[in-house]
Scaffold this active site. Sequence first.
Site, PDB file in Angstrom:
ATOM      1  N   ASN A  87       0.842  -1.183   0.000  1.00  0.00           N
ATOM      2  CA  ASN A  87       0.000   0.000   0.000  1.00  0.00           C
ATOM      3  C   ASN A  87       0.883   1.239   0.000  1.00  0.00           C
ATOM      4  O   ASN A  87       1.915   1.276   0.679  1.00  0.00           O
ATOM      5  CB  ASN A  87      -0.908   0.004   1.238  1.00  0.00           C
ATOM      6  CG  ASN A  87      -1.940  -1.094   1.187  1.00  0.00           C
ATOM      7  OD1 ASN A  87      -2.525  -1.351   0.139  1.00  0.00           O
ATOM      8  ND2 ASN A  87      -2.155  -1.765   2.311  1.00  0.00           N
ATOM      9  N   SER A  95      -0.741   2.475   6.481  1.00  0.00           N
ATOM     10  CA  SER A  95      -0.766   2.905   7.889  1.00  0.00           C
ATOM     11  C   SER A  95       0.614   2.918   8.526  1.00  0.00           C
ATOM     12  O   SER A  95       0.792   3.513   9.594  1.00  0.00           O
ATOM     13  CB  SER A  95      -1.707   2.002   8.693  1.00  0.00           C
ATOM     14  OG  SER A  95      -1.266   0.662   8.668  1.00  0.00           O
ATOM     15  N   HIS A 100       6.584  -2.113   2.919  1.00  0.00           N
ATOM     16  CA  HIS A 100       6.346  -3.501   3.305  1.00  0.00           C
ATOM     17  C   HIS A 100       5.444  -4.166   2.291  1.00  0.00           C
ATOM     18  O   HIS A 100       4.572  -3.526   1.687  1.00  0.00           O
ATOM     19  CB  HIS A 100       5.738  -3.591   4.713  1.00  0.00           C
ATOM     20  CG  HIS A 100       4.520  -2.744   4.907  1.00  0.00           C
ATOM     21  ND1 HIS A 100       4.578  -1.387   5.136  1.00  0.00           N
ATOM     22  CD2 HIS A 100       3.209  -3.064   4.901  1.00  0.00           C
ATOM     23  CE1 HIS A 100       3.349  -0.907   5.259  1.00  0.00           C
ATOM     24  NE2 HIS A 100       2.491  -1.911   5.125  1.00  0.00           N
TER      25      HIS A 100
HETATM   26  P1  AMP Z   1      -0.448  -1.000   5.724  1.00  0.00           P
HETATM   27  O1  AMP Z   1      -1.836  -0.642   6.163  1.00  0.00           O
HETATM   28  O2  AMP Z   1      -0.348  -1.503   4.337  1.00  0.00           O
HETATM   29  O3  AMP Z   1       0.510   0.141   6.020  1.00  0.00           O
HETATM   30  O4  AMP Z   1      -0.016  -2.234   6.601  1.00  0.00           O
HETATM   31  C1  AMP Z   1       0.527  -2.119   7.875  1.00  0.00           C
HETATM   32  C2  AMP Z   1       0.320  -3.438   8.539  1.00  0.00           C
HETATM   33  O5  AMP Z   1       1.175  -3.491   9.661  1.00  0.00           O
HETATM   34  C3  AMP Z   1      -1.095  -3.678   9.036  1.00  0.00           C
HETATM   35  O6  AMP Z   1      -1.630  -4.832   8.408  1.00  0.00           O
HETATM   36  C4  AMP Z   1      -0.919  -3.856  10.546  1.00  0.00           C
HETATM   37  O7  AMP Z   1      -1.770  -4.849  11.071  1.00  0.00           O
HETATM   38  C5  AMP Z   1       0.539  -4.258  10.632  1.00  0.00           C
HETATM   39  N1  AMP Z   1       1.196  -3.943  11.899  1.00  0.00           N
HETATM   40  C6  AMP Z   1       1.206  -2.771  12.551  1.00  0.00           C
HETATM   41  N2  AMP Z   1       1.945  -2.861  13.671  1.00  0.00           N
HETATM   42  C7  AMP Z   1       2.416  -4.128  13.721  1.00  0.00           C
HETATM   43  C8  AMP Z   1       3.236  -4.847  14.633  1.00  0.00           C
HETATM   44  N3  AMP Z   1       3.736  -4.289  15.754  1.00  0.00           N
HETATM   45  N4  AMP Z   1       3.507  -6.145  14.373  1.00  0.00           N
HETATM   46  C9  AMP Z   1       3.011  -6.741  13.265  1.00  0.00           C
HETATM   47  N5  AMP Z   1       2.246  -6.097  12.358  1.00  0.00           N
HETATM   48  C10 AMP Z   1       1.943  -4.822  12.580  1.00  0.00           C
END
Ligand code: AMP
Length: 114
Positions: A87, A95, A100
């Site tokens: 994303n 987010s 990633h």
């Molecule tokens: P995005 O919305 O594409 O930026 O994805 C960020 C992802 O990071 C989301 O699916 C969250 O659930 C995941 N996320 C956020 N904090 C953590 C964490 N501490 N450990 C594992 N996943 C996380």
Amino acid sequence: MNNCIFCKIIKDEIPSAKVYEDELCFAFKDINPQAPVHVLVVPKKHAASVLELCEDDKELLGHIQLVIGKLANDLGVAETGFRVMTNCGKDACQSVAHLHYHLLGGVQMSEKMV
Ligand code: AMP
């Protein structure tokens, strides 16, 4: 980046369910899984998104693609299929501002992408 949560996970300053690590990238289970298999593959080098990548990152990006394929095999979704997505920005609901790749599998997904 000092305040980046994924940089802290990579440095083991925040715990994660690590599934893979090498000199260039790190992979761990998403804390809020959207599928039975939901892993995040991140470069160790901080970049907020694909928009911050440059020519020098080509090898890193190719490497990440190979790691994703290896993880799909290791996690048992290579045969059944999986989705890889990143994303970028507001409309995509990014987010965490550290590049990633979501590796999602273990369930029949919709044909729709949005
Ligand atoms: P995005 O919305 O594409 O930026 O994805 C960020 C992802 O990071 C989301 O699916 C969250 O659930 C995941 N996320 C956020 N904090 C953590 C964490 N501490 N450990 C594992 N996943 C996380």
